[in-house]
Scaffold this active site. Structure first.
Site, short mmCIF file in Angstrom:
data_model
loop_
_atom_site.label_atom_id
_atom_site.label_comp_id
_atom_site.label_asym_id
_atom_site.label_seq_id
_atom_site.Cartn_x
_atom_site.Cartn_y
_atom_site.Cartn_z
N TRP A 190 0.81 -1.18 0.23
CA TRP A 190 0.51 -0.18 0.23
C TRP A 190 0.74 1.34 0.23
O TRP A 190 1.75 1.31 0.98
CB TRP A 190 -0.76 0.10 1.34
CG TRP A 190 -2.17 1.17 1.33
CD1 TRP A 190 -2.74 1.30 0.52
CD2 TRP A 190 -2.14 2.27 2.55
NE1 TRP A 190 -3.22 2.79 0.72
CE2 TRP A 190 -3.26 2.91 2.27
CE3 TRP A 190 -1.44 1.47 4.06
CZ2 TRP A 190 -3.60 3.85 2.93
CZ3 TRP A 190 -2.29 2.72 4.69
CH2 TRP A 190 -3.01 4.17 4.67
N ASP A 271 -0.89 -5.58 9.78
CA ASP A 271 -2.11 -4.52 9.40
C ASP A 271 -2.83 -4.93 8.60
O ASP A 271 -2.58 -6.29 7.83
CB ASP A 271 -0.97 -3.54 7.63
CG ASP A 271 -2.12 -2.66 7.61
OD1 ASP A 271 -3.14 -2.62 8.08
OD2 ASP A 271 -1.85 -1.98 6.50
N LYS A 307 -12.88 -1.22 5.54
CA LYS A 307 -14.04 -1.90 4.90
C LYS A 307 -14.57 -3.21 5.67
O LYS A 307 -16.08 -2.97 4.86
CB LYS A 307 -12.43 -2.24 4.34
CG LYS A 307 -12.00 -2.02 2.83
CD LYS A 307 -11.59 -0.38 3.01
CE LYS A 307 -9.82 -0.50 3.95
NZ LYS A 307 -9.61 0.36 4.09
N1 PLA Z 1 -3.74 -0.42 4.62
C1 PLA Z 1 -4.11 -1.21 3.86
C2 PLA Z 1 -3.30 -2.00 3.42
C3 PLA Z 1 -4.66 -0.04 2.75
O1 PLA Z 1 -5.44 -0.89 2.45
C4 PLA Z 1 -5.08 0.94 3.62
C5 PLA Z 1 -6.20 1.14 3.03
C6 PLA Z 1 -5.80 1.16 5.44
C7 PLA Z 1 -4.47 0.58 5.59
C8 PLA Z 1 -6.10 2.49 5.48
O2 PLA Z 1 -7.41 2.36 5.61
P1 PLA Z 1 -7.70 3.36 6.13
O3 PLA Z 1 -7.05 4.45 7.20
O4 PLA Z 1 -9.17 4.38 5.99
O5 PLA Z 1 -8.85 2.33 7.58
N2 PLA Z 1 -6.08 1.10 1.38
C9 PLA Z 1 -7.13 1.72 0.38
C10 PLA Z 1 -7.59 3.07 0.90
C11 PLA Z 1 -8.62 1.35 0.07
C12 PLA Z 1 -6.93 4.52 0.83
O6 PLA Z 1 -5.65 4.49 -0.41
O7 PLA Z 1 -6.30 5.30 1.67
C13 PLA Z 1 -6.87 1.46 -0.93
O8 PLA Z 1 -7.54 2.32 -1.76
O9 PLA Z 1 -5.22 1.62 -0.86
#
Ligand code: PLA
Length: 461
Positions: A190, A271, A307
Site C-alpha cells: 500500500w 496491517d 472496509k
Molecule cells: N492498510 C492498507 C493495506 C490499506 O489498503 C488501507 C486503505 C489502509 C491501511 C488504511 O485504511 P484506513 O485508514 O482507511 O482504515 N487503502 C485504501 C484507501 C482502501 C487508501 O488508500 O486510503 C486503498 O484504496 O488502497
C-alpha cells in the site's frame, strides 16, 4: 536566532526510556515547534502594527509549490472531474453495490439507531486510549477471544483513527521505544506505508513479495530477505488480502514465515485492513495474526473497520500490542498515551460506539457477518464475471490471476501506458500500477472494462 535542539529535551517526564532514542523526524518537528515559540516571544503584534501594508504584500507562503495528488485518492479527484456518463472509478478500495452506490450496512444503521435512542449517551471526551469496550472487543476480534494473550491480559489496545492512524501511532511508539528502527515492508505494498513509517521516525526497507512473472508470491525471495534482515527488525505483514497484489501466503507458508521471524527475533507488525473481506470469514482472515499470537511472542496489529464495517469516513481502528506480560502491557499503554495526547488528544466517539454496539450484541454481530460475507461474495463474483468476459472476448493473455487473487483488488499486470489509455479513451479510473478495485465493479460495468482492457492489451502490447 531560533534555538535548536541538539539533544531531545527531558520533557517527557513519564518516559522511562532513553530520550536519545527520539528520531531525526521528531527532531525536525521539535525544532519547528521551538522556532514557532521563539517567534511568538518576539511579539508578532508589534511587527504587524509596524507594517500597515502587510495585508497587501505577497503571501508569506508564495514560495510553496503545488504538491502532487495522492496516487490513490488522487484517482477519485480526477474521476470526479470527468463529465462522461460512462466513467467508472476502480481506484480507491471502497465497496459499491451492484448499482454502483456506496453501501451503509443495515447493521450499522441499526446500531446508530440504538445509539440515537439511548438518551443516557453523552458527547464527553473519550479517554486518550479511546472507548474501553471497543478496545477489548477489537482485540478479541482479531486475536480470537480464546487467544492466550487476551486471556492473560497481555494485550494493550488503543482506539486510533482507522487503519492509517493505528499504523502511525504504532510506528511512533516503535521509533521512541524499540531498539531497532528499521521496518521492512513488502514490494509492492500500500503506497502510504512508506510515508507513514518514515514520518513516524522509522527507516523503511523492502522485502521481496510479489513475482510479476508468476503473478504469485515470491516466497523464496521473501524468505531470503527476511533471513538477512538485521535481528530485531520490524516486519510489516498484510494480515490478509494483500494490497495491491491480492496474493497471500498459504497457511503453510505463514508457518514458515513465523518460524523464520521468531528464530531471528523479527518483530511482526500486522496491517489488518481487510479482515473478513478476503474469504468472507472473520476467523479465517485472522489466521496469520493468530498463529503469531499463539506462540507466546510479541507483535503489533493495526485494525481498520473502514472496509469490513463500511465505516470509511468514521475513521475507526485500533492498535493492539501483544506483550510478554501484563506488567509490560500496562507500561506500554502509558507510553502510547504520550504518543497520542499531543497528536490528536483523544479519538472520536461515534464510530467506535457503532463498532462496540455491533460486536457486543450476538444478534447484531451475526447480522454483520452475513452482510460482510455478502460483500466478499459480490467481489468474488465480479472476479469470475471479468475473467469469463475477457476469455469470451479472446483477449490475449492468461487472466487466471483475476480469479486466483484475494480480497478487494486485482493486480492486473496492465502497465502505466495501458492504464493511461484506458482512462483517456474509456474513462476507467484506476491506479497507475494496474490495480483495480473489484468492489467498484458491477455486472453493468464489466463489459465496458473488458472492452477497455482488450483494446489496451491489443493496441499497446
Ligand atoms: N492498510 C492498507 C493495506 C490499506 O489498503 C488501507 C486503505 C489502509 C491501511 C488504511 O485504511 P484506513 O485508514 O482507511 O482504515 N487503502 C485504501 C484507501 C482502501 C487508501 O488508500 O486510503 C486503498 O484504496 O488502497
Amino acid at each position: 536566532m531560533s534555538p535548536q535542539f541538539t539533544s531531545p529535551p527531558n520533557s517527557d517526564a513519564h518516559s522511562s526510556s532513553s530520550t536519545s532514542s527520539i528520531s531525526s523526524a521528531s527532531d525536525r518537528r521539535l525544532n519547528a515547534l521551538v522556532r514557532h515559540l521563539a517567534a511568538e516571544e518576539s511579539s508578532p503584534m508589534d511587527s504587524l502594527s509596524a507594517s500597515p501594508t502587510a495585508a497587501r504584500a505577497d503571501s508569506v507562503f508564495a514560495h510553496v509549490v503545488q504538491g502532487p495528488e495522492d496516487p490513490i485518492l488522487g484517482v477519485t479527484v480526477a474521476y470526479n472531474k470527468d463529465q462522461s456518463p460512462n466513467k467508472v472509478n476502480l481506484g480507491v478500495g471502497a465497496y459499491r453495490t451492484e448499482e454502483g452506490k456506496p453501501l451503509v450496512l443495515n447493521v450499522v444503521r441499526k446500531a446508530e439507531q440504538k445509539l440515537v435512542n439511548d438518551m443516557s449517551r453523552v458527547k464527553e471526551y473519550l479517554p486518550i486510549v479511546g472507548l474501553a469496550e471497543f478496545n477489548k472487543l477489537s482485540a478479541r476480534l482479531i486475536l480470537g477471544s480464546d487467544s492466550p494473550p487476551v486471556q492473560e491480559n497481555r494485550v494493550t489496545t488503543v482506539q486510533c483513527l482507522s487503519g492509517t492512524g493505528s499504523l502511525r501511532v504504532g510506528g511512533e511508539f516503535l521509533a521512541r521505544h524499540y531498539h531497532e528502527r528499521t521496518i521492512y515492508i513488502p514490494t509492492p505494498t500500500w503506497g502510504n506505508h512508506t510515508k507513514v513509517f518514515t514520518l513516524a521516525g522509522l527507516s523503511v526497507k523492502n522485502y521481496r513479495y510479489y513475482d510479476p512473472a508468476t503473478r504469485g508470491l515470491n516466497f523464496q525471495g521473501l524468505l531470503e530477505d527476511l533471513g538477512s534482515a538485521p535481528a530485531g527488525a520490524v516486519v510489516l505483514l498484510h494480515a490478509c488480502a494483500h494490497n495491491p497484489t491480492g496474493v497471500d501466503p498459504t497457511l503453510e507458508q505463514w508457518e514458515q514465515i513465523r518460524q523464520l521471524m521468531r528464530s531471528r527475533a523479527l518483530l511482526p507488525f500486522f496491517d489488518s485492513a481487510y479482515q473478513g473481506f478476503a474469504s468472507g470469514s472473520l476467523d479465517a482472515d485472522a489466521q496469520s495474526v493468530r498463529r503469531f499470537a499463539a506462540d507466546g511472542g510479541e507483535l503489533l496489529v493495526a485494525q481498520s473497520y473502514a472496509k469490513n464495517m463500511g465505516l470509511y469516513g468514521e475513521r475507526v481502528g485500533a492498535l493492539s500490542i501483544v506483550l510478554k506480560t501484563s506488567e509490560v502491557a500496562t507500561k506500554v499503554e502509558s507510553q502510547l498515551k504520550l504518543v497520542i495526547r499531543p497528536m490528536y488528544s483523544n479519538p472520536p466517539i461515534h464510530g467506535a460506539s457503532i463498532v462496540a454496539t455491533i460486536l457486543k450484541d450476538r444478534d447484531l454481530f451475526n447480522e454483520w457477518t452475513i452482510e460482510l460475507k455478502a460483500m466478499a461474495d459480490r467481489i468474488i463474483s465480479m472476479r469470475h464475471q471479468l475473467f469469463d468476459s475477457l476469455r469470451a472476448k479472446g483477449t490475449p493473455g492468461d487472466w487466471s490471476h483475476i480469479i486466483k487473487q484475494i480480497g478487494m483488488f486485482t493486480f492486473t499486470g496492465l502497465n502505466p501506458e495501458q492504464v493511461a489509455f484506458m482512462t483517456k479513451e474509456y474513462h476507467i479510473y484506476m491506479t497507475s500500477d494496474g490495480r483495480i478495485s473489484m468492489a467498484g465493479l458491477s455486472s453493468r460495468t464489466v463489459p465496458h472494462l473488458t472492452e477497455a482492457i482488450h483494446a489496451a492489451v491489443t493496441r499497446l502490447a
